[in-house]
Enzyme design. Structure first.
Site, PDB file in Angstrom:
ATOM      1  N   CYS A 101       0.839  -1.191   0.000  1.00 20.96           N
ATOM      2  CA  CYS A 101       0.000   0.000   0.000  1.00 20.96           C
ATOM      3  C   CYS A 101       0.878   1.247   0.000  1.00 20.96           C
ATOM      4  CB  CYS A 101      -0.896  -0.033   1.233  1.00 20.96           C
ATOM      5  SG  CYS A 101      -1.722   1.509   1.629  1.00 20.96           S
ATOM      6  N   HIS A 142      -8.334  -3.287   2.533  1.00 21.31           N
ATOM      7  CA  HIS A 142      -7.223  -2.578   3.180  1.00 21.31           C
ATOM      8  C   HIS A 142      -7.366  -1.064   3.008  1.00 21.31           C
ATOM      9  CE1 HIS A 142      -2.869  -2.119   4.330  1.00 21.31           C
ATOM     10  NE2 HIS A 142      -3.021  -1.020   3.601  1.00 21.31           N
ATOM     11  N   GLU A 143      -7.583  -0.612   1.774  1.00 22.12           N
ATOM     12  CA  GLU A 143      -7.643   0.834   1.526  1.00 22.12           C
ATOM     13  C   GLU A 143      -8.875   1.468   2.160  1.00 22.12           C
ATOM     14  OE1 GLU A 143      -5.094   2.340   0.391  1.00 22.12           O
ATOM     15  OE2 GLU A 143      -4.030   0.504  -0.145  1.00 22.12           O
TER      16      GLU A 143
END
Length: 603
Positions: free
Chosen positions: A123, A307-308
């Protein structure tokens, strides 16, 4: 008159004769149109030496004054590619912290294992960052984000470097904030909640669709990703494709290189696969090979999206193995779920899910082993409105993918707002009943559907007043007590005890609830209008639910430990969310995504 008839035909011929564009005009966000130039698939530059490692450490917040600061202007050193730090204590300290966070041997040296960790897909948000010292935001701030604040698209996204002007703007913005350096360590949530209301709208922007997956595949994956966070928080997420852009809380899009007006270009396939902006924008690098479940090739778009979204909601990177908030992409089995640390971190920001519930009960199954031994197993179910959850007592959480529409898993009973469930279970009887309004249904557990007729040929549903003489309707709730072989029916402040052997209301009933189930510590008592009551085989106790609280009925074990406790007394109330976790609503648009999971073969 003739001209009026002839003119439309002339216009139509001119329109058809004009050259048509081969494709709709592309949108651009940068004045020189460089963000819509065709970009070929390319690989990210790997971290191979001390200079690129310094850039990496600065970019992801491991050096002082990060991100994107000192390393960018450093001359490329000559000599050894690995190790050889020349005694630079600051750089050695940064490498040691990164190694600790990545769960590598802490040497402070740039060895092969450290380089391999730096080159993993990851990320774009920094692993360490200054965070604003803010307490929980009040829910009354407005219709969307806290006071509808949003950073313009020209400002710095979370993570990485940007243009010099963007850095200046970010610095000026951060000078207004109270800073607190976030050291890597045990999993914890930052003290910041990004959104002030519970219903959040999201959109995959029109110019931001991926070139790799179909439109419907992308939107389905994002719906599932948002649902996974909704299953463990009081938040619900709704896809909104038509409202004005200003009303959309979270915008998602794909791009390559310079993309979607973002001040930070993607680096190509192999390293940074996505980044999240401070106030609701998520960008995915379309140079990466994103795949859909259940494929185990490429990078799972579902995992990256979950996740984001966690970042947009306010979560930092966590250094716990198994957490979806780890910075690096870790390939694993096709099925994955939020880790315990992820759940607790997001609930620290937005709170836990509470009651009330319409019905709660244990579903009993009798099975024979291959040796002919009879074993009994059970699952706990919670019903609210038209949805239900299976609670896995051994894992102390709801089943992944719940809630589910009631008609999908329970056939022939009312589709919503059930009043009560009763399971009469003796040596001679094994009968299950659902109650709603003035009627009741008997359920066939072997065939997994409600009976259509009773043994005398009378159709279900039947009147409560006929099947259970003396019992009023509608009911608040009911449960069967195996100790006394009585069904306790609740209505308002009254309790009706029904003798299943004599098929009548027991003598001296109805009674006041507070007299039948007196409080251990007056006046700590629900008194009337309870939502549900059930006997839990997992806890060996009976529970009363009302609103967000529960009361436990004193059991035999309690009385053995404390002889002063009276039979059927109620212990002081406690919070439902502290005993039964993650019984959360989701937006109705996502309820049909897990129909295949609507079975009762797991516990």
């Amino acid at each position: 008159m003739l001209a009026a008839v002839y003119l439309p035909g002339t216009w139509l011929l001119c329109f058809l004769a004009a050259p048509w564009p081969t494709q709709p005009e592309k949108l651009f966000h940068i004045r020189d149109h460089s963000d819509i130039e065709e970009s070929v698939l390319h690989q990210a530059e790997p971290v191979t030496d001390l200079h690129s490692a310094q850039l990496f450490l600065s970019k992801y917040g491991w050096t002082e004054g990060s991100s994107g600061g000192m390393a960018a202007s450093m001359p490329r050193p000559r000599g050894k590619l690995l190790g050889g730090l020349g005694g630079d204590p600051g750089l050695m300290k940064a490498i040691a912290k990164f190694q600790s966070f990545s769960q590598l041997p802490v040497t402070g040296q740039l060895d092969e294992a450290t380089l391999a960790a730096m080159n993993q897909p990851r990320c774009g948000m920094p692993d360490r960052q200054p965070v604003q010292k803010v307490t929980s935001l009040p829910l009354a701030l407005g219709p969307g984000l806290a006071q509808r604040q949003r950073v313009p698209l020209s400002n710095q996204p979370r993570g990485g470097s940007a243009s010099p002007s963007a850095k200046v703007r970010k610095k000026r913005f951060l000078q207004r904030l109270s800073r607190q350096e976030q050291e890597p360590g045990p999993p914890r949530a930052p003290g910041r909640r990004a959104f002030s209301r519970k219903l959040l709208r999201w959109r995959l922007v029109g110019e931001g669709y991926s070139s790799q997956l179909s439109d419907e595949e992308q939107r389905f994956i994002f719906r599932l990703a948002f649902r996974m966070w909704s299953e463990v928080t009081p938040l619900t997420f709704k896809e909104d494709r038509f409202s004005p852009a200003a009303l959309i809380d979270i915008k998602l899009g794909f791009g390559r290189g310079r993309h979607l007006g973002c001040s930070r270009a993607f680096d190509g396939s192999g390293q940074e696969f996505a980044h999240a902006w401070n106030f609701g924008d998520i960008h995915f690098d379309d140079d990466e090979h994103f795949t859909t479940p259940p494929s185990d090739n490429g990078i799972s778009l579902l995992k990256v999206a979950v996740h984001e979204i966690g970042h947009v909601l306010g979560l930092p990177h966590l250094d716990r193995m198994g957490s979806i908030m780890q910075p690096n992409y870790i390939p694993q089995e096709t099925g994955f779920e939020l880790d315990w640390a992820d759940r607790k971190a997001i609930q620290k920001l937005y709170g836990s899910c509470e009651g009330p519930f319409d019905v709660a009960f244990d579903w009993i199954r009798k099975q024979k082993t291959r040796h002919g031994e009879l074993i009994v197993s059970f699952s706990t179910y919670f019903f609210r409105s038209s949805w239900y959850w299976l609670y896995e007592n051994r894992h102390n959480r709801t089943r992944y993918g719940d809630p589910i529409f009631t008609p999908i898993g329970w056939h022939g009973i009312p589709s919503r707002d059930i009043d009560a469930y009763v399971h009469i279970w003796t040596w001679r009887r094994d009968e299950r009943y659902f109650f709603k309004g003035s009627h009741y249904w008997r359920y066939d557990g072997d065939n997994d559907r409600a009976y259509t007729k009773d043994e005398q040929g009378r159709s279900y549903p039947q009147l409560i007043s006929e099947g259970f003489p003396g019992i009023p309707s509608p009911l608040d709730t009911a449960f069967y007590d195996r100790r006394t072989q009585l069904i306790y029916f609740f209505q308002g402040s009254l309790v009706f005890a029904f003798d299943v052997d004599l098929h009548q209301v027991a003598n001296s009933y109805p009674k006041r609830m507070v007299d039948t189930f007196p409080p251990v510590a007056p006046p700590n008592h629900p008194f009337r209008d309870i939502d549900s009551a059930y006997f839990s085989y997992a806890h060996g106790a009976t529970f009363f639910f009302k609103g967000n609280a529960y009361w436990r009925v004193v059991n035999d074990k309690d009385r053995q430990q404390n002889s002063s406790l009276a039979f059927n007394t109620l212990l002081p109330k406690e919070s439902i969310s502290q005993k039964w976790f993650d019984i959360c609503d989701v937006h109705p648009s996502t309820l049909k995504m897990e129909e295949q999971g609507a079975d009762r073969n797991t516990s």
